[in-house]
Design an enzyme around this catalytic site. Structure first.
Site, PDB file in Angstrom:
ATOM      1  N   PHE A  75       0.869  -1.184   0.000  1.00  0.00           N
ATOM      2  CA  PHE A  75       0.000   0.000   0.000  1.00  0.00           C
ATOM      3  C   PHE A  75       0.900   1.227   0.000  1.00  0.00           C
ATOM      4  CE2 PHE A  75       0.915  -1.395   4.260  1.00  0.00           C
ATOM      5  CZ  PHE A  75       1.258  -0.234   4.932  1.00  0.00           C
ATOM      6  N   PHE A  77       2.421   3.877   1.977  1.00  0.00           N
ATOM      7  CA  PHE A  77       3.715   3.492   1.437  1.00  0.00           C
ATOM      8  C   PHE A  77       4.317   2.432   2.346  1.00  0.00           C
ATOM      9  CE2 PHE A  77       2.937   7.877   0.154  1.00  0.00           C
ATOM     10  CZ  PHE A  77       3.079   7.756  -1.220  1.00  0.00           C
TER      11      PHE A  77
HETATM   12 CU1  CUA Z   1       5.401   1.717  -3.642  1.00  0.00          CU
HETATM   13 CU2  CUA Z   1       7.087   2.852  -4.859  1.00  0.00          CU
END
Ligand code: CUA
Length: 156
Positions: A75, A77
Site C-alpha cells: 500500500f 507506502f
Molecule cells: Cu510503492 Cu514505490
C-alpha cells in the site's frame, strides 16, 4: 512543405506502424482482456483485499518442512507485514498484491523482483539459503513516499 520523397514515405511508414500497433495492443487489452500473463493469473478485488483470502490474514505461514507462504499486501507506502522471518534454507512462496496503486517488491541480492498490480496476485518462489538480513524495496514509483517504502526479510 517540401520534403524529399523518401523522407515522406518513411514518415508515413513510421506513423502508420505506430497507429497500427496502438490499435492492435488496444484491441488486445480492451476486447480480449489480455494482460501480462507471467505470475498474474489470479485476481483479487483491490477494494476488498483485506476481507478475502489469502490476504485477510497477511503474514508468513509454514506450508511444509522448509516451506513458507508469505502473504503480503502493499500500500502507499508500505507492506503488511513489513518484517518477515524465516529459517535459513527456507523456500518462500510469495503471494503479493496491492490495495491501491502499482508497487514493486524487490529484494536486492536475490532474484525476487516483482511488480504488484491492484487486482492481481503476483506469485514467486525463492529459496533463501544463507542467514542474513535483506531489504525489501518498492522499485515502482508510487508517489511522494515511494523512497521510504520498504520492509525487511530476516533469514535466521
Ligand atoms: Cu510503492 Cu514505490
Amino acid at each position: 512543405m517540401d520534403l524529399p520523397r523518401y523522407e515522406r514515405i518513411w514518415l508515413w511508414f513510421g506513423s502508420g506502424s505506430l497507429l497500427f500497433f496502438l490499435v492492435v495492443t488496444g484491441f488486445m487489452g480492451v476486447y480480449m482482456g489480455l494482460h501480462p500473463a507471467d505470475g498474474m493469473a489470479h485476481t483479487v478485488e483491490p477494494e476488498r483485499v483485506e476481507e478475502v483470502a489469502p490476504f485477510a490474514d497477511p503474514g508468513v505461514y509454514q506450508t511444509g518442512p522448509n516451506e513458507f507462504e508469505a502473504r503480503i499486501v502493499s500500500f502507499i507506502f508500505g507492506y503488511t507485514p513489513n518484517e518477515i522471518r524465516v529459517p535459513a534454507g527456507s523456500t518462500v512462496h510469495f503471494k503479493v498484491t496491492s490495495r491501491d496503486v502499482i508497487h514493486g517488491l524487490f529484494i536486492p541480492g536475490t532474484s525476487v523482483n516483482l511488480m504488484l498490480t491492484p487486482g492481481h496476485i503476483t506469485e514467486y518462489t525463492h529459496q533463501f539459503k544463507q542467514p542474513g538480513e535483506y531489504l525489501i524495496l518498492c522499485h515502482e514509483y508510487c508517489g511522494s513516499g515511494h523512497h521510504y517504502m520498504q520492509g525487511r526479510l530476516i533469514v535466521e
